[in-house]
Design a protein around this motif. Structure first.
Motif, PDB file in Angstrom:
ATOM      1  N   GLU A   1     -21.279 -37.394   5.214  1.00 55.19           N
ATOM      2  CA  GLU A   1     -20.798 -38.078   6.409  1.00 55.19           C
ATOM      3  C   GLU A   1     -19.292 -37.938   6.544  1.00 55.19           C
ATOM      4  O   GLU A   1     -18.766 -37.804   7.649  1.00 55.19           O
ATOM      5  CB  GLU A   1     -21.192 -39.557   6.365  1.00 55.19           C
TER       6      GLU A   1
ATOM      7  N   LEU B   1     -22.490 -40.103   1.432  1.00 56.78           N
ATOM      8  CA  LEU B   1     -21.115 -40.511   1.730  1.00 56.78           C
ATOM      9  C   LEU B   1     -20.240 -39.269   1.944  1.00 56.78           C
ATOM     10  O   LEU B   1     -19.463 -39.196   2.896  1.00 56.78           O
ATOM     11  CB  LEU B   1     -20.610 -41.322   0.537  1.00 56.78           C
TER      12      LEU B   1
ATOM     13  N   ASN C   1     -26.796 -41.876  -2.352  1.00 53.76           N
ATOM     14  CA  ASN C   1     -25.830 -42.480  -1.435  1.00 53.76           C
ATOM     15  C   ASN C   1     -24.448 -41.858  -1.556  1.00 53.76           C
ATOM     16  O   ASN C   1     -23.737 -41.720  -0.566  1.00 53.76           O
ATOM     17  CB  ASN C   1     -25.760 -43.988  -1.652  1.00 53.76           C
TER      18      ASN C   1
ATOM     19  N   ASP D   1     -21.275 -49.762   2.185  1.00 54.47           N
ATOM     20  CA  ASP D   1     -22.242 -50.506   2.981  1.00 54.47           C
ATOM     21  C   ASP D   1     -22.686 -49.773   4.238  1.00 54.47           C
ATOM     22  O   ASP D   1     -23.525 -50.257   4.977  1.00 54.47           O
ATOM     23  CB  ASP D   1     -21.676 -51.893   3.347  1.00 54.47           C
ATOM     24  N   ASP D   2     -22.130 -48.590   4.481  1.00 54.68           N
ATOM     25  CA  ASP D   2     -22.583 -47.794   5.618  1.00 54.68           C
ATOM     26  C   ASP D   2     -23.939 -47.149   5.348  1.00 54.68           C
ATOM     27  O   ASP D   2     -24.524 -46.525   6.217  1.00 54.68           O
ATOM     28  CB  ASP D   2     -21.564 -46.705   5.961  1.00 54.68           C
TER      29      ASP D   2
ATOM     30  N   HIS E   1     -16.281 -43.160   4.382  1.00 52.49           N
ATOM     31  CA  HIS E   1     -17.162 -44.274   4.711  1.00 52.49           C
ATOM     32  C   HIS E   1     -17.149 -45.324   3.607  1.00 52.49           C
ATOM     33  O   HIS E   1     -16.743 -45.065   2.493  1.00 52.49           O
ATOM     34  CB  HIS E   1     -18.591 -43.761   4.928  1.00 52.49           C
TER      35      HIS E   1
END
Lengths: 300, 493, 307
Positions: free
Chosen positions: C291, C288, C284, C302-303, C299
């Motif tokens: 992205e 992150l 994750n 929780d995205d 971000h």
């Protein structure tokens, strides 16, 4: 009419609750007890001020926290310890007005307070410049002969208990705590009993001076009683007490014998020397270090 | 084995499957003046002659600024300003002198990045080094000596001492600001004033340091910076009212300064050249020794007086070690000094590049085997690929003369005695390195190596608390530590 | 192999393992994190890192549902961007291998299973080998075994060697990763010795940690293990893989490890065939960063899905 507009004359000042500084946090006494502190003049802060009163349990907790911080402090580079002590000087200089106010409240004249604060700041600078130098003055390469390199290096002791004098509550406290810190020790400090506030405010400055949590811990309360508790505590490696009552010093030395503690007890003469060249120096550092001798063979 | 990797390259593919994009340090916020004056008596003043010389970036040959050229008259003015300032300086309480130095240290610390960028621009060294080595050490030296200023009684252990007066200090281009700090900090801490002359190819950081001295209100005249080339330096060294000369640079110039100051009563310290042996035993932690060898010779493009420029390897591991060393050299990134991923920057000047090229040519002609890391060098500027010579003997010029560039001469030995003999077989004696897993052997070697600094299982380590300096023709006097202070005082008894 | 060599070969391997200097190795290991990775090189590095991940769940409370979600995440780490590569593998307990097999059949994502009385390795060899065979029967492509640290630290090198060799045999076609649990070995010297021993005994990969002991993967330990792999390759021409596991939580750490691999072993190892990350939280954080790079804004945690 706007809510927040006010006439300064009618505004009620917010009074502060003074707390111990232990493990980098500000805590209340475990017993919930405080004791009244006499203030010389009315101040914006409060007419009547209470100081937290440390119990044996508070002391025990402070020693535990200090012991946990020792390794990290001792293992920092000498330069880094120096930078942190210098940072204390910077923070004292920046907030000298607050310190001044505290000293005056507790009975110093404005002039004496100024002198004490300036000497305190300079004392921080003096010891900040010592963290990476006492080694070259206290260590030795020993000419033992034979195929060995033999050298003796200064090492820290651990938790040093400091019971600060009643007079010169800022300069006295710093002059005792700083040399212990220079050598890589951690301290549990009992402030002046009658004039504890400036010592407690010092904790607030230390909290913003990059001093790692637990390296300096500050309590206030019945000094003589707390001094004997410190002297009895087996985790405390050494203790430095300044007290006017000779019996306190005798008690501390006697109780310290239980764990073969390094004990330094001093009377009023300590305060008299504070503003002289003897108020600072290498001996104050040497007192809290242990020389370690290392033998290493020289051979192919 | 060695020959195989020479012709076929490495067993490993150090290629471009995943390459790093350029990562230049932003420089636009660092203001460089078009012209720099002399810093005398706390003010920036035009040179008496009206002459200026250009300073360029050795990585692009771009002219960065023009710098004043000081002549005898300027030197005289600087010395006079320093004399006056020194009298007031020693009248201050020691604790106040200490606080001035702390203040200077803090101000330099605050401006570190700007100074690092300037250093890389003007001198060609990678930003990684100027940022992570030079500037932190500059600050450390200032802090360290700040703390001595009020503890000199302890430092000299009860002996009577007094400051010398005006120190004339001449520094080289390899660590411009660091050498300035090494010189200025102990001089001021001991109660002297200084006139400092930076090297002509790298004046900028010293001049920015001058600006900082002004900003922190250091008493005017305490630090004077005069710029210029050899003639300026000679004028400073021979000025009659300069009581102390501190020089870091080549042995050749050091010799001239020592001769020129003969009979003058000036106190002199010289930190000169070197041809350090870096000795690797078969029982060394080999992969870490490789890193040590790389750092010893390629740090700062090899422009280091204490560089480990002679690698002495125990014969039984030489083949394996050289193969590993070459592989490691293939991963070195040569290029833009301001790129954060650059390991090796530009050669400081065209003249130095010519010196390196000349000595490398002699190595080839004398029959040593050259291997240079395959790397693309930029078109403009002064560059030299990291290079090693194998098959070198002690009589080769590349084993005897200081190359002062990224060029390593590899020799082998069979026993510890032979290693000592080869290591000491030089006119220099600045530093040495020893690599072994056996502590007692490190100490045994350290006792026998004729060098002012011996590194065991490390190399090129510097700290203000650790005295540094050489034996034999590497000079005399120490800088740093308690021992370094005595260079800046007269001691009775 | 006769009884004599069975004892002496491992002892010789240990004795001849090079000494490691802690200070220098840590200095070098830290230097890789100073490489500055910008723009395209950062994105390529992050994608490479995802393709090398053994997405792991090794908890007592693991269920079929948890592993199904893990498999979907490994196969398609970011639903909204199908160009993000799949992870290399999922790594689960033997009992959950059938679930993973069902979810991942026909995909590129491999199934790794811990075995040999993970995480302590303190069971009789026969039980450990049964554990391995069962995981392989269930469909594991890769076996992550643990060495018996108690045996290793008490000097029973032959026992450790033989157990690895036996596990290799029991693994059959499955790739064998040997976990050294470096956090329990206490020195780089022993990390290096254990690496050499595991490689000699038949490891396809060497792996730092179970993730159950602190410290897990550290830059110093990983560098020492990569150097063991380099030396083995120099001597034999055989390429052994490397898997840091535990403690790699941030994209920045993953990139620093890739730099270390690139500059120590070169391009061949910049591939899931020879380098893996054992991680759960890392994915994750990498997403992150990717992205952030794609859309130019930071971000929130929780995205991204938590599976």
């Amino acid at each position: 009419m706007n809510d927040v507009s006010h006439d300064a004359g009618q505004r009620l000042a917010v009074a502060k609750t003074y707390k111990f500084f232990v493990g980098g946090a500000f805590i209340r006494p475990e017993s919930g007890r405080t004791y009244p502190v006499t203030t010389a003049i009315d101040s914006a802060d409060a007419h009547h001020v209470n100081a937290p009163r440390a119990s044996r349990k508070d002391l025990r907790e402070a020693v535990r926290v200090a012991a946990g911080a020792w390794k990290g402090w001792a293992e920092r580079t000498a330069t880094n310890r120096g930078q942190i002590l210098y940072r204390i000087a910077e923070m004292l200089e920046a907030r000298r007005e607050e310190l001044h106010q505290q000293l005056v409240r507790s009975g110093s004249s404005a002039g004496d307070a100024k002198v004490e604060i300036e000497a305190s700041i300079d004392r921080c600078v003096y010891y900040a410049g010592f963290t990476d130098k006492y080694q070259s003055l206290l260590a030795s390469a020993n000419p033992t002969g034979g195929p060995h390199f033999v050298f003796t290096l200064p090492e820290s002791m651990g938790v040093v208990g400091v019971v600060a004098p009643e007079e010169a509550p800022l300069l006295g406290l710093l002059s005792m705590a700083l040399p212990a810190l220079v050598g890589g020790n951690v301290v549990v400090v009992i402030t002046s009993e009658c004039r504890p506030l400036v010592g407690l405010v010092l904790g607030e400055l230390l909290a913003t001076s990059d001093v790692p949590a637990g390296v300096v811990n500050i309590l206030s309360g019945p000094s003589a009683e707390l001094a004997t508790e410190l002297a009895k505590h087996r985790e405390v490696a050494a203790i430095h007490v300044v007290a006017d009552v000779p019996q306190t010093l005798i008690d501390v030395e006697r109780l310290g014998a239980g764990s073969i503690k390094r004990v330094k007890g001093e009377g009023h003469v300590f305060v008299e020397r504070l503003y002289t060249p003897r108020g600072q120096g290498l001996s104050a550092i040497e007192r809290w270090i242990e020389p370690k001798t290392i033998w290493h063979p020289v051979a192919i | 084995m060695k020959d195989a990797s020479q012709t076929t390259g490495s067993l490993f593919e150090f290629g471009s499957k995943w390459d790093y994009a350029p990562a230049p340090e932003a420089r636009d916020w660092v203001k460089i003046q078009s012209r720099y004056e002399l810093f005398i008596g706390g003010k920036f003043v035009a040179p008496h002659s009206g002459r200026y010389f250009p300073t360029i970036s050795p990585s692009t040959e771009e002219v960065l600024a023009e710098v004043a050229e000081a002549d005898d008259t300027d030197v005289d003015a600087a010395v006079a300003a320093a004399e006056e300032a020194q009298r007031a300086w020693i009248a201050l309480r020691p604790g106040e002198r200490s606080k001035y130095l702390f203040r200077l240290a803090r101000a330099v610390q605050e401006r570190s990045r700007e100074l690092a960028i300037l250093e890389s621009l003007d001198g060609g060294k990678p930003i990684k080094e100027s940022r992570d080595v030079d500037l932190p050490l500059v600050c450390a030296h200032l802090f360290y000596h700040a703390g001595w200023a009020d503890k000199l009684d302890l430092a000299f252990q009860g002996r009577a001492y007094r400051p010398l007066g005006v120190a004339g200090q001449i520094i080289p281009w390899n660590f411009p600001l660091l050498m300035a700090a090494w010189k200025i900090a102990p001089a001021l801490a001991c109660g002297n004033a200084v006139v400092l002359k930076p090297a002509e190819t790298t004046s900028l950081t010293a001049l920015h340091l001058a600006r900082i001295c002004q900003e922190i209100e250091l008493p005017p005249g305490l630090v004077n910076i005069i710029t210029g080339a050899g003639a300026t330096g000679a004028a400073l060294a021979s000025h009659p009212r300069v009581k102390k000369v501190a020089f870091t640079g080549s042995t050749e110039v050091g010799r001239r300064i020592q001769a020129a100051t003969a009979g003058s009563g000036k106190k002199l310290t010289l930190e000169l050249g070197g041809k350090a042996a870096n000795i690797v035993f078969a029982d060394a932690p080999i992969d870490q020794a490789i890193e040590g060898i790389i750092g010893a010779i390629f740090f700062n493009q090899g422009h280091v007086c204490c560089a480990g420029s002679r690698l002495l390897v125990e014969e039984s591991v030489a083949g394996e070690l050289i193969e590993k060393l070459k592989d490691r050299m293939r991963t070195l990134r040569v290029g833009d000094p301001l790129d954060k991923n650059t390991d090796i920057g530009a050669i400081n000047s065209e003249a130095q590049l010519k010196t390196i090229e000349g000595l490398v040519k002699s190595g080839e002609e004398e029959g040593a085997e050259r291997w240079s890391a395959p790397c693309e060098l930029p078109g403009k500027g002064f560059w030299f690929s990291p290079t090693i010579f194998t098959g070198v003997t002690s009589s080769h010029r590349i084993a005897r003369e200081e190359i002062f560039g990224p060029v390593l001469s590899v020799l082998t030995f069979r026993t510890a005695d032979e290693a000592v003999e080869k290591a000491n077989n030089t006119m220099y004696g600045l530093s040495a390195g020893v690599w072994t897993s056996k502590g007692s052997k490190s100490f045994w070697m350290a006792q026998r190596l004729r060098a002012g600094v011996v590194w065991a299982n490390t190399f090129n380590k510097f700290d203000p608390s650790a005295p540094f300096g050489g034996l034999k023709e590497s000079g005399f006097g120490r800088e740093g530590g308690r021992q370094g202070l005595s260079a800046y005082v007269e001691i009775d008894g | 192999m006769n009884a004599n060599t069975a004892v002496h070969v491992p002892a010789t391997i240990i004795a001849s393992a090079p000494r490691i200097d802690r200070v220098m190795v840590e200095e070098r290991a830290a230097s890789f994190s100073k490489r500055s990775l910008k723009k395209a090189s950062k994105v390529r590095g992050l994608r490479l890192a995802i393709s090398m991940m053994d997405l792991t769940s090794l908890e007592g409370k693991d269920t079929a549902g948890k592993v199904e979600a893990l498999c979907r995440k490994a196969l398609r780490p970011l639903d909204r961007d199908p160009s993000v590569p799949s992870c290399a593998a999922v790594c689960v307990y033997p009992n959950l291998v059938p679930v993973a097999k069902r979810e991942l059949a026909g995909t590129s994502v491999q199934i790794a299973s811990v075995a040999t009385a993970f995480p302590s390795g303190l069971s009789p060899l026969s039980i450990k080998l049964d554990d391995v065979r069962r995981a392989v029967d269930f469909g594991a492509d890769e076996i992550d075994m643990v060495i018996d640290r108690g045996a290793f630290l008490s000097g029973h090198y032959a026992k450790v060697f033989d157990e690895i060799a036996a596990t290799k045999e029991a693994s059959g076609k499955a790739h064998l990763k040997v976990i050294l649990e470096t956090g329990e070995l206490g020195s780089y010297d022993l990390v290096r010795a254990a690496s050499d021993l595991a490689i000699a005994a038949g490891a396809d990969f060497i792996k730092t940690s179970t993730g159950k002991v602190q410290p897990a993967a550290t830059p110093g330990v990983v560098l020492v293990m990569l150097q063991a792999i380099a030396d083995h390759y120099r001597k034999t021409g055989i390429k052994i893989g490397m898997k840091p596991a535990g403690g790699v939580r941030h994209a920045k750490q993953a990139l620093a490890y890739l730099v270390m691999v690139k500059e120590t072993l070169g391009d061949d190892w910049l591939s899931p065939h020879l380098f893996r990350f054992g991680a759960s939280a890392l994915l994750n954080d990498v997403l992150l960063q990717l992205e952030k790079d794609r859309l130019g804004v930071y971000h929130a945690d929780d995205d991204f899905s938590r599976d």
